[in-house]
Scaffold this active site. Structure first.
Site, PDB file in Angstrom:
ATOM      1  CB  THR A  32     -13.354 -15.169 -21.081  1.00  0.00           C
ATOM      2  OG1 THR A  32     -14.685 -14.578 -21.860  1.00  0.00           O
ATOM      3  CG2 THR A  32     -12.214 -14.799 -22.026  1.00  0.00           C
ATOM      4  CE1 TYR A  45     -14.346 -15.203 -25.641  1.00  0.00           C
ATOM      5  CE2 TYR A  45     -14.753 -16.982 -24.041  1.00  0.00           C
ATOM      6  CZ  TYR A  45     -14.820 -15.993 -24.533  1.00  0.00           C
ATOM      7  OH  TYR A  45     -15.842 -14.880 -24.036  1.00  0.00           O
ATOM      8  CB  THR A 111     -16.995 -10.086 -18.076  1.00  0.00           C
ATOM      9  OG1 THR A 111     -16.978 -10.423 -19.597  1.00  0.00           O
ATOM     10  CG2 THR A 111     -15.538 -10.724 -17.578  1.00  0.00           C
ATOM     11  CG  ASP A 112     -21.054 -11.731 -21.513  1.00  0.00           C
ATOM     12  OD1 ASP A 112     -20.267 -10.987 -21.703  1.00  0.00           O
ATOM     13  OD2 ASP A 112     -21.026 -12.545 -22.521  1.00  0.00           O
ATOM     14  CE  LYS A 184     -18.091  -7.385 -20.634  1.00  0.00           C
ATOM     15  NZ  LYS A 184     -18.209  -8.771 -21.256  1.00  0.00           N
ATOM     16  CD  GLU A 305     -40.085  13.130 -16.056  1.00  0.00           C
ATOM     17  OE1 GLU A 305     -40.748  12.906 -17.121  1.00  0.00           O
ATOM     18  OE2 GLU A 305     -39.149  12.657 -16.004  1.00  0.00           O
TER      19      GLU A 305
HETATM   20  N1  ASP Z   1     -19.237 -14.297 -22.660  1.00  0.00           N
HETATM   21  C1  ASP Z   1     -18.111 -14.415 -21.764  1.00  0.00           C
HETATM   22  C2  ASP Z   1     -18.839 -14.867 -20.480  1.00  0.00           C
HETATM   23  O1  ASP Z   1     -19.578 -14.104 -19.811  1.00  0.00           O
HETATM   24  C3  ASP Z   1     -17.456 -13.223 -21.624  1.00  0.00           C
HETATM   25  C4  ASP Z   1     -16.453 -13.212 -20.605  1.00  0.00           C
HETATM   26  O2  ASP Z   1     -16.111 -14.155 -19.696  1.00  0.00           O
HETATM   27  O3  ASP Z   1     -15.687 -12.175 -20.632  1.00  0.00           O
HETATM   28  O4  ASP Z   1     -18.786 -15.837 -19.962  1.00  0.00           O
END
Ligand code: ASP
Length: 348
Positions: A32, A45, A111-112, A184, A305
């Site tokens: 992103t 986007y 971020t994923d 995340k 366990e």
């Molecule tokens: N789907 C995107 C990615 O991981 C989300 C992001 O970058 O925030 O590339």
């Protein structure tokens, strides 16, 4: 003539100042932070549209603190991140430090799956020099895009001498997180990352970097793992446990002859009777089965366990299933011995 001489002196001084600035190479992978949307008020986007030079161009003041070079390694949303790109990043980062091409590296990343790439690199970069991942939750075209600030902060973290020897870091929304711990935690919020077990280790604010904790699990130069561009990594898959889950997925993986299975178990790495029987079949087939947990914090305790010795399983300690998969993949490049593999989980 006088004017020419003073211009020349000025240029030399500027060149000297620049030569003294820390050198940072940005390895860009998309996400992103490099995303472009249709309009500034829309969250939708396309990831990875904006080249790294434009991202650097959005934070011109960075030139005062570092000499920056950008390299576009990939242009993907990180849901499409691959082991091939991971290998490219690890190989290139080690090469950069070996050849002394830079003093620090920043990786821009979606971020994923950022936490997975961070941990993969953490286990493979054999240097004390700083490697910092960052990204953004809003595309570059959005109102209050968080990418430029996150990128600037990541650079300040990367060039700070206190960041050396801390392994790979994630710098996000002014927090600094250890690669092993970071996760995340929010699908859409700009404070998307946290470390449920340990909290952030530091803060980047107003161009200043401060640390409050350090990990005792750093590998750095002592990493036993090596990955080359053409290395084929063992296949390790993750199976998620839930109430009344049938064990078909485990049997499918046995038939695929995978090298390892991580079970995202419930609670303390538990699973139902159907899974228990299937795990026994997997172990009998020579597959390494690691018990992890779908719970976001806490550790999976060996012989608690579930009697792992009897069942032939190992545990992830406090690694999330997605990170346990990475450590098992790399561990399996060294050994199939369960004791040794378990040792990695208690060490790294
Ligand atoms: N789907 C995107 C990615 O991981 C989300 C992001 O970058 O925030 O590339």
């Amino acid at each position: 003539m006088k004017k020419l001489i003073s211009l020349f002196t000025f240029l030399i001084v500027v060149a000297q100042i620049n030569a003294q600035l820390p050198r940072v190479i940005i390895l860009a992978t998309g996400g992103t932070i490099a995303g472009a949307g249709a309009a500034s008020d829309r969250a939708g986007y396309t990831a990875g549209k904006i080249p790294i030079d434009d991202l650097i161009g959005a934070i011109p003041t960075v030139k005062k603190i570092a000499t920056i070079t950008g390299e576009q390694v990939a242009s993907v949303g990180s849901q499409d991140m691959t082991i091939d790109v991971w290998k490219k990043l690890a190989v290139r980062a080690n090469e950069i430090f070996k050849n002394n091409e830079a003093d620090a590296i920043v990786v821009t990343h979606g971020t994923d799956t950022q936490e997975e790439t961070a941990y993969f690199l953490d286990l493979l970069i054999a240097s004390e020099k700083a490697v910092v991942l960052t990204g953004s939750m809003r595309p570059a075209t959005a109102i209050s895009a968080d990418g430029p600030k996150n990128l600037y902060d990541a650079i300040t973290v990367a060039i700070d001498p206190k960041s050396k020897g801390r392994g790979v870091l994630v710098s996000f929304n002014e927090g600094i997180f250890d690669a092993r711990e970071v996760m995340k935690l929010s699908t859409t919020k700009t404070n998307a990352f946290g470390s449920p077990n340990t909290g952030p280790i530091g803060q980047a604010y107003d161009g200043r970097v401060e640390y409050y904790a350090s990990s005792v699990r750093e590998v750095n130069v002592n990493t036993p793992f090596v990955v080359k561009a053409d290395s084929k990594l063992p296949r390790v898959d993750i199976v998620y446990m839930y109430a009344d889950a049938p064990a078909d997925q485990i049997d499918l993986l046995i038939s695929k002859k995978v090298d390892g299975i991580v079970i995202a178990g419930v609670g303390n790495g538990n699973f139902n009777k159907a899974y228990m029987d299937a795990v026994k079949r997997a172990v009998a087939a020579g597959i390494i089965v690691c018990r992890a947990s779908r719970a976001p914090s806490g550790r999976v305790v060996l012989h608690d366990e579930i009697n792992d010795e009897e069942l032939g399983t190992i545990v992830s300690d406090d690694l999330t299933p997605q990170k346990a998969r990475i450590l098992l993949m790399l561990g399996l490049t060294k050994t199939k011995d369960k004791k040794q593999l378990q040792g990695y989980f208690f060490k790294y």
